[in-house]
Design a protein around this motif. Structure first.
Motif: not given
Ligand code: FUB
Ligand code: ZN
Length: 658
Positions: A72-74, A137-139, A189-191, A266-270, A318-320, A334-336, A382-384, A412-416
């Motif tokens: 949803v956040f592509q 949904c990360h809008e 939901g995601h700052q 919670g979610h560390a990146v957030r 929860g990547e948390s 330990a997400e990048t 690496f993601y993790v 698939g989730c290519a945030c890093c």
């Molecule tokens: O949710 C958007 C990004 O994808 C987050 O920051 C990462 O942890 C991964 O879930």
């Protein structure tokens, strides 16, 4: 009156990195990483997880037909790529790259709705769903990344088109959210939007953006809870089935208002993106209460919940974050991106209060997790980032499912990957800051910087032998003598240092050690030279006894680099290696190893299996130990020689007090 005063930012274009260690990274980002990621975003790399991110924009722009594909956040992957391009162009023109990026800008502009809204998922897939599932949904997250990209790209090229898109989008958001009647009293939901709006404010001076950022921060965690209200309005429909995001409020740091949060949940990146936005708002508005909340969260993260490698997030679910001192090495998340977010937070705190602890953490995350997140070829990530790897357990013990033994080409989730690109492309902006009459050197990275002191340009040329040696030299350039202070960080890893100006030791009365910086205040002349020598020793590091996983263990650090053992050098069974106090070390630079690495050999022992046969347990007997040498390489370089065991923490034989 507020006592918060912030540093004058040193513009990226005014910093030129010339450094044996870092320049190759910057070239890699420019020549390989950014072009590679462009291909990945266009699905032109065979065997990669499809991205479809550019395709989504083409369809949303009406240029092609098809369906939305991806997370949803592509969209945010495209934005981060564009932001990285902005930073590269700010430092060096590249007409070909700019042409490609201009086309991306055109594409995004075409995908923008008349009212300013941009989001390919909600344009293509859930047309009626706009702003109905903020929790998941990360809008606003995607909007934030687009805004960050716009600010970077406009700054680099002076082209206003993408900034217009960003302002129109921000205005659309401002018209939709806020305390006024008829607006949504909600938050993402995601700052991310918060820190992005602050960047937009800095370039536009439009204080509606600050108000909106502050609104999003302060609304978080209020009652009645927005996520419950929108959940009910959606009749309980959820986007991510596996996580109870709307119900588990702490996952998105919405369990209590942010000013009351004392621990990172919670979610560390957030968490760290939120803290970055909080620090930005505190700095711009003089909100000391908010700054206090930043300090509390900083303290909890770095003193109770951070790995020695500067990574955060102990749990895959929860990547948390989990709880204080829960820092498992092998199942770490330990997400990048989380370490990158921690760097953002550290940098913002450093702009507010110049304490070396912020730069220490920034440096720790940068030299260990962040560059460890990318292979030397710039095409694997690496993601993790675990601190212990046991390949045989992968695929068998599902607790390790998230831990990969080798860097991946894409996700698939290519945030890093694009997050690494944008961070390293903007590395120059983390080295210095200018505060009042003080030029701070936070990182020791060979570079040239130009700042303005009393209306005249002052140039500082830094030569640094880090990370392998602690010799640093600064040369000053200016047209006429200037009085100001040069503040040099004394890193936490350094136990003794020596500083000289023009070859002469600096007498104590001519310097001041304050908050971890050595302040040299004087009338500087063109050609003045400052030599700083930071002692860099092989340091056995201990974890706080509350950390269950590190009791009886040591980790080896030298300068900013945390070291690790790898199977490639030490064979299998790294858990059987034991270090004794009083070990001898031998440090050598191996120029043929992974682009050149300083390795550390320590005298050690290996626990032998002798006499165990098939027994799993037995009554305690004498251990059979064989003398050996343990070879350590910097952690960031692990997993570049195929799949194998790795560990950062190694057993230590302690002698009991007599
Ligand atoms: O949710 C958007 C990004 O994808 C987050 O920051 C990462 O942890 C991964 O879930
Ligand atoms: Zn990530």
């Amino acid at each position: 009156m507020s006592i918060i005063s912030i540093s004058t930012p040193v513009q990226l274009k005014n910093v030129i990195i010339q450094d044996d260690f870092w320049s190759p990274y910057i070239s890699l980002i420019r020549d390989v990483v950014v072009p590679y990621q462009w291909e990945a975003l266009n699905d032109r790399i065979e065997g990669n997880e499809p991205s479809h991110a550019i395709q989504n924009f083409k369809i949303a722009a009406g240029l092609e037909h098809g369906d939305f594909y991806g997370m949803v956040f592509q969209d945010s992957d495209v934005a981060k790529w564009l932001e990285a391009v902005g930073y590269l162009l700010e430092q060096m023109p590249d007409p070909d790259l700019e042409k490609v990026a201009d086309e991306v800008v055109d594409l995004i502009a075409k995908a923008q709705h008349a009212d300013g809204y941009v989001n390919t998922y909600f344009t293509l897939k859930e047309k009626a769903g706009r702003w109905t599932n903020l929790a998941e949904c990360h809008e606003l997250y995607c909007a934030g990344h687009l805004i960050e990209a716009a600010v970077a790209y406009e700054k680099a090229t002076g082209k206003g088109k993408i900034l217009e898109v960003a302002c129109k989008l921000a205005d659309c958001i401002d018209a939709t959210f806020g305390p006024e009647d008829g607006k949504i009293k909600g938050y993402d939901g995601h700052q991310e939007i918060e820190l992005a709006l602050m960047k937009l404010y800095r370039v536009t001076s439009n204080d509606r953006y600050v108000k909106l950022a502050k609104f999003f921060l302060d609304e978080r965690g209020q009652s009645p809870h927005f996520y419950d209200l929108e959940f009910d309005r959606r009749n309980g429909e959820t986007h991510f089935q596996a996580l109870k995001i709307a119900k588990d409020k702490s996952y998105s740091q919405a369990h209590i208002p942010i000013r009351m949060q004392q621990t990172a949940e919670g979610h560390a990146v957030r968490v760290v993106y939120m803290c970055t936005g909080m620090a930005d708002v505190a700095a711009a508005t003089g909100d000391e209460d908010l700054l206090k909340a930043c300090r509390a969260l900083w303290h909890n993260i770095v003193n109770k919940r951070m790995y020695i490698t500067g990574s955060i997030g102990s749990m895959s679910y929860g990547e948390s974050f989990t709880l204080d001192y829960d820092l498992p090495n092998d199942t770490a998340y330990a997400e990048t991106c989380a370490s990158i977010g921690l760097i953002f937070f550290a940098q913002r705190m450093l702009q507010i209060e110049q304490r070396s602890e912020y730069a220490d953490v920034l440096e720790r995350a940068l030299y260990n997790t962040v560059i460890g997140g990318m292979s030397r070829d710039g095409q694997h990530f690496f993601y993790v980032n675990p601190l212990e790897a046991w390949p045989e357990a992968s695929g068998k013990n599902q607790n390790f499912d998230h831990v990969k033994m080798e860097r991946q080409r894409w996700f698939g989730c290519a945030c890093c990957p694009p997050n690494i690109a944008r961070l390293l492309a903007s590395l120059g902006s983390y080295i210095y800051s200018f505060h009042g009459h003080t030029l701070y050197a936070h990182l020791y990275i060979g570079s040239q910087v130009t700042v303005e002191v009393d209306g005249g340009a002052v140039g500082l040329i830094q030569h640094s032998e880090l990370p392998w040696n602690g010799n640093i030299k600064f040369e000053l350039k200016m047209d006429e003598p200037k009085i100001f202070s040069l503040a040099l960080r004394v890193p936490s890893w350094c136990r003794s240092w020596d500083v000289r100006v023009n070859g002469q030791p600096v007498v104590e009365s001519a310097m001041r050690l304050f908050n971890g910086y050595l302040h040299l205040e004087r009338k500087w002349n063109a050609g003045d030279i400052v030599d700083l020598v930071l002692a860099m020793n092989v340091s056995p590091m201990k974890g706080n006894p509350e950390i269950r996983e590190t009791v009886g263990m040591v980790a080896i650090q030298r300068g900013p680099m945390v070291y690790c053992l790898e199977e490639a050098d030490n064979g299998k069974g790294l858990h059987k290696l034991i270090i004794h106090p009083g070990f001898e070390d031998q440090v050598s630079f191996d120029s043929s190893l992974l682009g050149g690495l300083l390795t550390i050999d320590l005298t050690a022992y290996r626990l032998q299996d002798e006499g165990w046969k098939d027994q799993l347990y037995r009554v305690k007997d004498e251990d059979h130990l064989e003398a050996t040498t343990a070879r350590f390489i910097p952690y960031f370089a692990w997993a570049n020689r195929g799949s194998g065991e790795m560990r950062v923490w190694i057993r230590e034989n302690t002698v009991l007090p007599s």
